[in-house]
Scaffold this motif. Structure first.
Motif, PDB file in Angstrom:
ATOM      1  N   LYS A   1       3.056   3.115  -6.075  1.00  0.00           N
ATOM      2  CA  LYS A   1       3.441   4.416  -5.467  1.00  0.00           C
ATOM      3  C   LYS A   1       2.292   5.330  -5.272  1.00  0.00           C
ATOM      4  CE  LYS A   1       8.494   4.360  -6.420  1.00  0.00           C
ATOM      5  NZ  LYS A   1       9.330   5.191  -5.786  1.00  0.00           N
TER       6      LYS A   1
ATOM      7  N   GLU B   1      12.274  -1.557  -8.288  1.00  0.00           N
ATOM      8  CA  GLU B   1      11.867  -0.158  -8.005  1.00  0.00           C
ATOM      9  C   GLU B   1      11.729   0.678  -9.395  1.00  0.00           C
ATOM     10  OE1 GLU B   1      11.094  -0.178  -4.802  1.00  0.00           O
ATOM     11  OE2 GLU B   1      11.188   1.808  -5.287  1.00  0.00           O
TER      12      GLU B   1
ATOM     13  N   ARG C   1       8.170  -0.137 -10.496  1.00  0.00           N
ATOM     14  CA  ARG C   1       7.213   0.346  -9.603  1.00  0.00           C
ATOM     15  C   ARG C   1       7.115   2.036 -10.173  1.00  0.00           C
ATOM     16  NH1 ARG C   1       8.574   1.460  -3.974  1.00  0.00           N
ATOM     17  NH2 ARG C   1       6.308   1.919  -3.608  1.00  0.00           N
ATOM     18  N   GLU C   2       8.089   2.601 -10.821  1.00  0.00           N
ATOM     19  CA  GLU C   2       7.994   3.948 -11.284  1.00  0.00           C
ATOM     20  C   GLU C   2       7.315   3.973 -12.625  1.00  0.00           C
ATOM     21  OE1 GLU C   2      11.887   5.789 -10.977  1.00  0.00           O
ATOM     22  OE2 GLU C   2      11.828   5.459  -8.859  1.00  0.00           O
TER      23      GLU C   2
ATOM     24  N   GLU D   1       2.768   3.270   1.552  1.00  0.00           N
ATOM     25  CA  GLU D   1       3.369   3.807   0.648  1.00  0.00           C
ATOM     26  C   GLU D   1       4.694   3.245   0.186  1.00  0.00           C
ATOM     27  OE1 GLU D   1       3.768   8.026   1.262  1.00  0.00           O
ATOM     28  OE2 GLU D   1       4.655   8.208  -0.782  1.00  0.00           O
TER      29      GLU D   1
ATOM     30  N   ARG E   1       3.538   3.352 -12.017  1.00  0.00           N
ATOM     31  CA  ARG E   1       2.867   4.674 -11.644  1.00  0.00           C
ATOM     32  C   ARG E   1       2.597   5.510 -12.828  1.00  0.00           C
ATOM     33  NH1 ARG E   1       7.076   8.293  -8.787  1.00  0.00           N
ATOM     34  NH2 ARG E   1       7.635   8.238 -11.116  1.00  0.00           N
TER      35      ARG E   1
END
Ligand code: SF4
Length: 477
Positions: free
Chosen positions: A379, A49, A52-53, A373, A56
């Protein structure tokens, strides 16, 4: 790939796909394999996670400084002995590539998988110029034999069954022993490998796409599972990379961050089998590699997305996870979308590239369940972006009149909450009373598209808002 989208006929395409039994059988693989493998890969990486941030944020940073990174990339490619060509449109990109091929007297061109080459119709352009274009990715090779387009961005032939592929190989590879056994996938793979090996050796030019372009070093990176990209780019004397402008990343470290989320999201692998970097042509002392290295950077409408409502879509790293998790894609496959990019990412990108007039059906092909999403490694708020396209359609009066009328009525009530509550509670009581005997409606005016395939339960109890208010009151007391 045909440059003439059948996207405006999405509904007819989808209807046909739902009745295609072979397709429905093949689509079962998407639902099982990809989803489970991704879930297991994510489970094995606790920091997924966070990655992913970071992915992005990295892509957002690049998009905000795209001009600077492209310029730096160009400088580095030239320093490594390569040539950079900027193409504003698909036509310009095709012309540039065909001219390079002609300048080298090419007769045969091998190609690795590249979605942007599908977008601009590159194979047609090469063939129209009298050269042979041979796809070397197994899935792309199969669909080329069938004169079809890819139905998935990472698994172009996912719409086919093993039996269909066997029949195609027997039809096209007619020089091989008719009695050979092709009942196992590995036998099909071995046969394709044998046929393609000769094409690799005969190719004058090799064209690959790029997963990433590294500004720091001027390198292009491809990730594959078959190794076909390596043979495509190292054996011919000319290597052409075709990539869209948003593929740029600042550094090798940034590319490795994106690779950590790419393979896991795409195929559930920790890493793809082959990760290949190419930086310019062969240098003195190199044992192999091309003598000439060109990179064609394609805009084709992307720069007009920068700074606007749809900029987020340019973060896409083409992993395919959104379509793998999309109930609409599961039901109809990729061809029904009618152009290069299927699934939720296609529902946002296609109208941006070919216009909402032609691509407007796609953002409506969503249940807004939000799975796309939730799994997107960068993201991208896909449902929100589809909603923006629906708004644009509405503003431009492209939405069907009945739908506009219905939305108008709903809007009238939605702006008057007391009236809305009164109307919904009245409608519920009337429907509840009329349907009280059977408990459901098999036919309902204005909802025939729904009741044609399933019953609608007759309402019972209170409206959602009344229930909610009652519970809030209960909680407060
Ligand atoms: S939109 Fe997200 S999930 Fe879909 S292909 Fe692009 S990166 Fe993957």
């Amino acid at each position: 790939m045909s440059l003439h989208p059948t996207t405006p006929a999405f509904k007819e395409n989808a209807h046909r796909a739902l009745g295609d039994t072979e397709l429905q059988k093949a689509l079962g693989h998407v639902q099982g394999g990809f989803i489970n493998k991704r879930a297991a890969a994510v489970e094995r990486l606790p920091e997924f996670e966070t990655l992913r941030e970071s992915a992005r944020d990295l892509k957002d940073h690049v998009l905000a400084h795209l001009d600077l990174y492209l310029e730096h990339y160009e400088t580095q490619v030239r320093a490594a002995g390569g040539q950079v060509h900027f193409a504003r449109t698909g036509e310009e990109a095709c012309k540039t590539i065909v001219d390079i091929c002609k300048a080298h007297g090419a007769k045969s061109v091998t190609k690795g998988k590249s979605m942007v080459s599908e977008e601009i119709g590159l194979n047609d352009a090469i063939e129209a110029a009298g050269m042979a274009a041979v796809e070397t990715d197994l899935g792309e090779y199969i669909i080329q034999l069938r004169h079809e387009t890819p139905s998935h961005i990472i698994a172009p032939a996912v719409h086919l069954t093993k039996e269909q592929v066997e029949a195609d190989f027997r039809r096209v590879h007619s020089h091989l022993d008719a009695a050979r056994d092709l009942s196992e996938p590995v036998q099909l793979l071995t046969e394709a490998r044998g046929v393609l090996r000769e094409k690799f050796l005969a190719a004058d030019v090799g064209i690959t796409g790029a997963n990433f372009l590294v500004a720091e070093t001027g390198s292009s990176i491809i990730v594959t599972n078959e190794g076909n990209g390596d043979l495509t780019q190292t054996l011919p004397k000319v290597h052409i990379v075709i990539a869209s402008i948003e593929k740029i990343v600042p550094t090798l470290e940034d590319a490795s961050l994106l690779m950590r989320v790419l393979a896991r999201s795409a195929t559930g692998q920790d890493m793809s089998v082959y990760t290949t970097l190419s930086t310019g042509p062969r240098r003195a002392g190199d044992p192999d590699g091309p003598e000439h290295y060109h990179i064609v950077l394609v805009d084709n409408g992307r720069s007009s997305m920068l700074g606007g409502e749809f900029e987020d879509m340019l973060r896409c790293i083409r992993c395919g996870a959104c379509m793998n998790h999309c109930p609409i894609y599961h039901a109809i496959g990729g061809h029904a979308y009618g152009w290069v990019y299927p699934g939720p990412m296609g529902a946002v990108l296609t109208p941006a590239l070919i216009g909402v007039e032609k691509g407007g059906n796609l953002p409506n092909a969503s249940t807004f369940c939000g799975r796309c999403e939730a799994v997107c490694p960068v993201k991208i708020p896909l449902p929100n972006l589809m909603r923006h396209w629906r708004e644009r359609e509405f503003e431009r009066h492209l939405t069907p009149a009945v739908q506009r009328f219905g939305l108008g009525i709903w809007g009238f009530f939605a702006r008057r909450p007391s009236l809305y509550r009164l109307a919904t509670s009245l409608a519920m009581r009337v429907l509840g009373f009329v349907g009280r005997d059977k408990g459901r409606f098999a036919k309902l005016p204005l909802a025939s598209g729904w009741t044609q395939f399933r019953d609608m339960p007759a309402p019972s109890g209170e409206t959602f808002q009344s229930e909610w208010r009652a519970r809030q009151k209960e909680r407060r007391s």
